[in-house]
Design a protein around this motif. Structure first.
Motif, PDB file in Angstrom:
ATOM      1  N   UNK A  62      10.083 -10.441  -3.544  1.00 37.01           N
ATOM      2  CA  UNK A  62      10.207  -9.339  -2.588  1.00 37.01           C
ATOM      3  C   UNK A  62       9.074  -8.335  -2.764  1.00 37.01           C
ATOM      4  N   UNK A  63       8.771  -7.985  -4.015  1.00 36.73           N
ATOM      5  CA  UNK A  63       7.692  -7.038  -4.279  1.00 36.73           C
ATOM      6  C   UNK A  63       6.352  -7.593  -3.840  1.00 36.73           C
ATOM      7  N   UNK A  64       6.120  -8.864  -4.096  1.00 35.52           N
ATOM      8  CA  UNK A  64       4.879  -9.498  -3.648  1.00 35.52           C
ATOM      9  C   UNK A  64       4.754  -9.425  -2.136  1.00 35.52           C
ATOM     10  N   UNK A  65       5.831  -9.767  -1.428  1.00 42.46           N
ATOM     11  CA  UNK A  65       5.803  -9.733   0.032  1.00 42.46           C
ATOM     12  C   UNK A  65       5.523  -8.348   0.576  1.00 42.46           C
ATOM     13  N   UNK A  66       6.140  -7.333  -0.008  1.00 42.66           N
ATOM     14  CA  UNK A  66       5.937  -5.964   0.451  1.00 42.66           C
ATOM     15  C   UNK A  66       4.500  -5.499   0.212  1.00 42.66           C
ATOM     16  N   UNK A  67       3.986  -5.771  -0.979  1.00 42.04           N
ATOM     17  CA  UNK A  67       2.622  -5.328  -1.292  1.00 42.04           C
ATOM     18  C   UNK A  67       1.588  -6.070  -0.459  1.00 42.04           C
ATOM     19  N   UNK A  68       1.763  -7.366  -0.304  1.00 37.68           N
ATOM     20  CA  UNK A  68       0.821  -8.139   0.511  1.00 37.68           C
ATOM     21  C   UNK A  68       0.875  -7.722   1.966  1.00 37.68           C
ATOM     22  N   UNK A  69       2.054  -7.319   2.422  1.00 41.48           N
ATOM     23  CA  UNK A  69       2.175  -6.886   3.808  1.00 41.48           C
ATOM     24  C   UNK A  69       1.551  -5.528   4.066  1.00 41.48           C
ATOM     25  N   UNK A  70       1.573  -4.660   3.064  1.00 46.18           N
ATOM     26  CA  UNK A  70       1.084  -3.297   3.238  1.00 46.18           C
ATOM     27  C   UNK A  70      -0.397  -3.136   2.891  1.00 46.18           C
TER      28      UNK A  70
END
Length: 211
Positions: free
Chosen positions: A59-67
Motif C-alpha cells: 500500500x505504501x509503495x502504491x501511494x508513493x509511486x502514485x504521488x
C-alpha cells in the motif's frame, strides 16, 4: 528454509543475501561484470526496492509511486538523502569490518541518523498526506532504512558483519557462522568463482613446475 528475497529491476535481479535490510541497502551499490551498478538510481527504484527489503508495504509503495510524479522535486530530494545516507553508512561499514573502534565514521552516522529519525516520521499515515508536511511523506523509505541501520548499528547486541572476499564484489552481510568465518556473499556466485580461479591457478602452477 524461507524463500530468498530479491529485487527485480531494469538492471537485473538483486538477491538480498545480507541477512539484514540495512546491509542489503548498503549492497544496492554493487559490482557486476567488472563495473559498479547502482540499483537505486531513482526515487521510484528506491521505493520499489523497499518492498522486498521489508521496509514498505504494498500500500505504501502504491501511494508513493502514485504521488511522486506530481511532486518531482520532493521525490528527488528524498532520493538524494537516500544516496547520502548510503555513502555515510558504507563508510562506517568499511571501517567496522576492519576495526571495531569508534571513529569519525560512527560519529557522522549517528549525527545523520538523529537528523533523519528525530521527527518520528516513520509510519504509513504520513504517506497519504493529512496534516503532515507534503514533502516529508517521500522521505518514508529513507527513514525506514535509517531505522534499520540504527537497529543494527546502535543497539548493543554482538552481531558480526563480514564482507565478501569476491573481487570486486565486497558485499556486506551478517556472519552467523559458528565455525570458520563466512567468506562469500553467496557460495554459488562469488564463492564458486573464487574456487574456479584457485583451481585454474593450481593447474597453471603445476604446468609450469611440471608436477
Amino acid at each position: 528454509m524461507p524463500a530468498l528475497r530479491a529485487y527485480f529491476s531494469d538492471l537485473g535481479r538483486m538477491r538480498m543475501l545480507a541477512g539484514d535490510p540495512a546491509l542489503d541497502f548498503a549492497n544496492t551499490l554493487h559490482w557486476r561484470g567488472g563495473s559498479q551498478v547502482d540499483f537505486i538510481p531513482s526515487y521510484s527504484a528506491l521505493v520499489e526496492w523497499s518492498l522486498p527489503a521489508g521496509l514498505l508495504t504494498e500500500e505504501e509503495v502504491g501511494l508513493l509511486q502514485g504521488q511522486a510524479p506530481d511532486n518531482p522535486d520532493d521525490a528527488a530530494s528524498a532520493h538524494r538523502a537516500a544516496l547520502y545516507l548510503r555513502r555515510i553508512w558504507r563508510d562506517r561499514l568499511e571501517h567496522r569490518v576492519s576495526s571495531p573502534r569508534m571513529d569519525e565514521t560512527m560519529q557522522a552516522l549517528r549525527t545523520l541518523l538523529a537528523e533523519m529519525l528525530g521527527d518520528g516520521g516513520l509510519h504509513s499515515e504520513k504517506v497519504p498526506g493529512g496534516n503532515s508536511d507534503p514533502g516529508s511523506r517521500f522521505m518514508l523509505p529513507v527513514r525506514r532504512v535509517a531505522l534499520a541501520i540504527a537497529s543494527l548499528e546502535l543497539i548493543p547486541i554482538e552481531r558480526r558483519i563480514g564482507r565478501c572476499e569476491g573481487d570486486p564484489c565486497g558485499g556486506f552481510f551478517l556472519d552467523s557462522s559458528r565455525s570458520k568465518p563466512r567468506r562469500w556473499c553467496s557460495m554459488d556466485t562469488c564463492g564458486n568463482r573464487a574456487k574456479v580461479r584457485e583451481y585454474r591457478g593450481r593447474i597453471r602452477a603445476e604446468e609450469v613446475t611440471g608436477d
